[in-house]
Enzyme design. Structure first.
Site, PDB file in Angstrom:
ATOM      1  N   CYS A 125      -7.727  14.599  44.273  1.00  0.00           N
ATOM      2  CA  CYS A 125      -7.210  13.756  45.351  1.00  0.00           C
ATOM      3  C   CYS A 125      -6.337  14.567  46.302  1.00  0.00           C
ATOM      4  O   CYS A 125      -6.249  14.280  47.475  1.00  0.00           O
ATOM      5  CB  CYS A 125      -6.336  12.640  44.798  1.00  0.00           C
ATOM      6  SG  CYS A 125      -7.138  11.673  43.547  1.00  0.00           S
ATOM      7  N   HIS A 176      -1.446  31.396  42.385  1.00  0.00           N
ATOM      8  CA  HIS A 176      -1.674  30.054  42.912  1.00  0.00           C
ATOM      9  C   HIS A 176      -2.461  29.209  41.912  1.00  0.00           C
ATOM     10  O   HIS A 176      -2.082  28.077  41.606  1.00  0.00           O
ATOM     11  CB  HIS A 176      -2.411  30.127  44.249  1.00  0.00           C
ATOM     12  CG  HIS A 176      -2.683  28.790  44.864  1.00  0.00           C
ATOM     13  ND1 HIS A 176      -1.698  28.061  45.492  1.00  0.00           N
ATOM     14  CD2 HIS A 176      -3.803  28.029  44.910  1.00  0.00           C
ATOM     15  CE1 HIS A 176      -2.210  26.909  45.911  1.00  0.00           C
ATOM     16  NE2 HIS A 176      -3.495  26.868  45.554  1.00  0.00           N
ATOM     17  N   GLU A 234       2.807  -7.496  41.792  1.00  0.00           N
ATOM     18  CA  GLU A 234       2.008  -6.382  41.293  1.00  0.00           C
ATOM     19  C   GLU A 234       2.851  -5.409  40.466  1.00  0.00           C
ATOM     20  O   GLU A 234       2.474  -5.001  39.374  1.00  0.00           O
ATOM     21  CB  GLU A 234       1.369  -5.662  42.491  1.00  0.00           C
ATOM     22  CG  GLU A 234       0.114  -4.914  42.167  1.00  0.00           C
ATOM     23  CD  GLU A 234      -0.874  -5.740  41.344  1.00  0.00           C
ATOM     24  OE1 GLU A 234      -1.387  -5.197  40.357  1.00  0.00           O
ATOM     25  OE2 GLU A 234      -1.124  -6.934  41.655  1.00  0.00           O
TER      26      GLU A 234
END
Lengths: 469, 268
Positions: free
Chosen positions: A50, A100, A193
């Site tokens: 994502c 990285h 919620e």
């Protein structure tokens, strides 16, 4: 040979662009094949989550490699143009690229530091790369190391220990009041919620008794079914408060639903047994004056977010420890990479031959006793001849094959056959032992399994057809 | 010999206390192992000193105030190591050890007086042991009460600092508090009864209204009310923690009463 990474992450690109760059799992194989077709690209891995889309590649020339990967990224995505993409890309080479990858696997580069999903995502990306034969000697070793570094960071630092979502913070706080949530009763007021999510978290952490109430009893029954709880008419909220150890309040009401007097009375009737109250709504539903009551612990959304912020601070503190760990591992891997050059290997091989020759000569001459100069020279040239003849073939093959596509394999093989140390200065732990990941092609089944010890929640794994996460 | 061992014990307990306090305020867990090790070594020296005293006297060595305090501190540490070994509750060390250390120091600064008692008084050790056992229970309850109040305050003020992370949950502390009193109370009761018996044997009357006896009775009534209050009026959680802290003051005053009555020896 150089290792590079080219990509975008939540730090450099908006979600709109990251969305466009994702590739469905079903098409990753085809994409990887197109990636390694570029002449300068020797190995490749595609990592898409994502929050990041990255291509790791082993290239024989940095500039050509980087432009190849950039071209690949633009060509793979019809909706993306070069002008859109280039300003957001970061490119790291060699040590920085490896560092990285290690930081990504250790979730130091994640939006939520210490989140557990990324390690599984790196593993999946690696498996796909293996499956489609895009990964080779170097990536096998480096990514495998990244997975073990990622796991090491999780176990050796407390980076994953502090709750960093509002609902997990609520659970963490509840556990500071109650040592055992199993025997506790939670009362969910309202159908908001956030309240439902927090209730779910509490149930996952052991709470068994759930009471629910909303103004609409019908809705309460529906919720009760979902949580295996018991619906209570809203009018009986006050009597339910007496039974509840944990109260979650998330109604849409613009006024207080639970007043100070309600809690005071409940605590009296509970014989001073503590109550833990969470008010997750704005405007608030529980009178803040409840905080002044002894044995009532009220936390509103600000308190929880404050707690989360505090915990994120703790995680960042742990992250600095992880950085040191990563730095160390990067050095180990880089020295291994350096050893894969042809010249140092040839030098090391010659040196090894010379050492063996000298040692054997000394032994033999010592045993033979006094010899004439001529006898001595004959024996010496015999030893030299054998060693040189034996090594000659290997050296010639190394020199020629080092330039070929499989050059690294030959070098790695030579180092293993002749037991040469990885680093010319120091022999590291990698030299002697057989290392399954350095073989050219592994099947997905042979991927090191050790990262799986920590169960990752199934919903976070990359699913076929789900491009981003 | 016993003297050297006692001195070793004190020094090691001192460093243990410092280490445990550092542990309490530092983020890392590593200090706890060193702290436990140092304190554990001190505990061994302490044990050896106690055994040496028994062998030296040829009887259970509870004739002087120092002996009683030494046994008290030793039992407190036993509880502490139990909590560390079985519950990983290192944080308890940061509270129990300073208390044990202070008790030992207070015993050292009081004047030593070798008791010279007729054989009948040697039965006094039963009274002293029972009272000490009761006191250990109340001391643990006291420590749990203090920890409870700190954690309560931290949760109420939303200060999520190192201490907040290290202290156990509130209901655990409340339970520890309650069970410690529940265990200590019968021992105190028996201690008072045996004390009255020994008083009867020495002075002919069960009750001589000296400061020790008065404070002991007040303490007994106090803890009785605390226990009763929990069942009947819901005196638990914060209230129980406050009450046990007050009650322990009574315990300490009983000890002071012992010293005032007859410096250096017990229950004559």
């Amino acid at each position: 040979m150089n290792i590079i990474v080219v990509g975008v992450s939540h730090k450099t690109a908006p979600v709109e662009l990251r969305e466009l760059l994702a590739i469905p799992v079903s098409r990753i194989g085809e994409a990887l094949k197109r990636l390694v077709v570029y002449p300068s690209v020797k190995e490749g891995m595609f990592l898409a989550t994502c929050n990041r889309v990255e291509v790791y590649a082993v290239v024989d020339d940095v500039d050509r490699g980087v432009s190849a990967v950039q071209e690949f990224l633009v060509h793979t995505h019809l909706a993306v143009s070069e002008e859109m993409l280039l300003p957001h890309l970061y490119r790291y080479v060699d040590d920085r690229a490896i560092a990285h990858l290690f930081r990504v696997a250790a979730s130091l580069d994640s939006m939520v530091i210490g989140e557990p999903q990324i390690l599984g995502q790196v593993k999946t990306a690696f498996e796909l790369s293996l499956l489609h034969r895009a990964s080779g000697v170097i990536l096998n070793k480096v990514v495998r190391k990244a997975l073990s570094v990622g796991k090491g960071v999780r176990t050796q630092t407390r980076i994953a220990e502090f709750a960093v979502s509002v609902s997990s913070a609520a659970v963490e706080l509840a556990k500071k009041v109650f040592s055992n949530l199993h025997e506790k009763t939670v009362l969910l007021v309202g159908a908001g919620e956030m309240g439902k999510i927090a209730a779910q978290h509490l149930i996952r952490n052991g709470v068994r008794q759930v009471l629910l109430t909303t103004r609409n009893l019908h809705r309460a029954h529906a919720l009760a079914e979902r949580f295996h709880g018991k619906a209570i008419p809203f009018g009986e909220l006050r009597s339910a408060l007496v039974r509840a150890d944990i109260v979650l309040c998330a109604t849409g009401a613009p006024h207080y639903v639970i007043e100070r007097e309600d809690v005071e009375r409940a605590i009296r009737q509970r014989m001073n047994r503590p109550v833990f109250l969470i008010d997750i709504t704005v405007p608030r539903n529980i009178d803040p004056a409840v905080k002044e009551i002894d044995n009532a612990f009220l936390f509103d959304i600000d308190d929880l977010e404050n707690h989360v912020g505090h915990n994120q601070e703790e995680r960042r503190r742990e992250a600095t420890k992880a950085e040191a760990l990563i730095q160390q591992e990067v050095e180990t891997i880089s020295s291994w990479l350096r050893s894969l050059e042809a010249t140092p290997t040839i030098v090391a091989l010659k040196k090894r031959g010379d050492e063996i020759k000298q040692a054997e000569l000394e032994k033999a001459l010592g045993r033979l006793g006094p010899l004439t100069e001529r006898e001595r020279r004959t024996i010496e040239s015999l030893a030299t001849g054998i060693v040189n003849k034996l090594l000659h073939g290997s050296l010639v093959t190394l020199k020629t094959e080092a330039q070929s596509h499989n050059g690294l394999l030959f070098i790695e093989a030579a180092r293993r056959f002749f037991d040469l140390p990885d680093d010319l200065q120091e022999s590291s732990e990698l030299s002697g032992q057989a290392d399954p990941a350095t073989s050219q092609h592994m099947t997905a089944d042979e991927v090191p399994q050790n990262v799986e010890d920590e169960p990752l929640p199934a919903e976070f794994w990359m699913k076929p057809g789900d491009p981003a996460c | 010999m016993a003297d050297i061992l006692y001195r070793m014990t004190l020094v090691l307990y001192f460093f243990g206390t410092v280490l445990f306090l550092i542990y309490l305020l530092r983020r890392t867990e590593t200090v706890s192992r060193t702290a436990s090790f140092v304190t554990g070594t001190g505990f061994l020296a302490h044990t050896a000193a106690l055994i040496g005293r028994i062998v030296g006297l040829g009887s259970f060595p509870l004739l002087t105030f120092q002996d009683a305090v030494s046994l008290f501190a030793w039992l407190l540490l036993l509880v502490m190591f139990g909590a560390i070994l079985f519950k990983s509750l290192h944080v308890l060390g940061a509270f129990i050890l300073p208390l044990a250390f202070l008790a030992l120091v207070s015993a050292i600064v009081t004047p030593v007086e070798q008791p010279n008692l007729p054989p009948v008084f040697h039965a006094v050790w039963i009274h002293v042991t029972l009272s000490v056992l009761g006191t250990v229970g109340f001391a643990v309850a006291f420590v749990a009460g203090i920890m409870y109040l700190i954690q309560d305050r931290l949760l109420k003020s939303k200060r999520f600092n190192v201490l907040y992370f290290k202290l156990p949950p509130l209901d655990f502390l409340d339970m520890l508090n309650h069970r410690s009193i529940l265990l200590g109370f019968p021992f105190l009761t028996l201690g008072i009864l045996t004390g009255a018996l020994s008083a009867q044997m020495t002075s002919g009357s069960y009750l001589s209204w000296n400061s020790e006896q008065i404070w002991a009775l007040i303490t007994w009534i106090f803890y009785f009310v605390v226990l009763l209050g929990r069942v009947t009026a819901g005196w638990r959680a914060k209230k129980a923690a406050l009450l046990t802290i007050v009650g322990f003051a009574g315990v300490v005053l009983t000890f002071v009463g012992v010293l005032l009555k007859n410096p250096g020896s017990l229950s004559q």
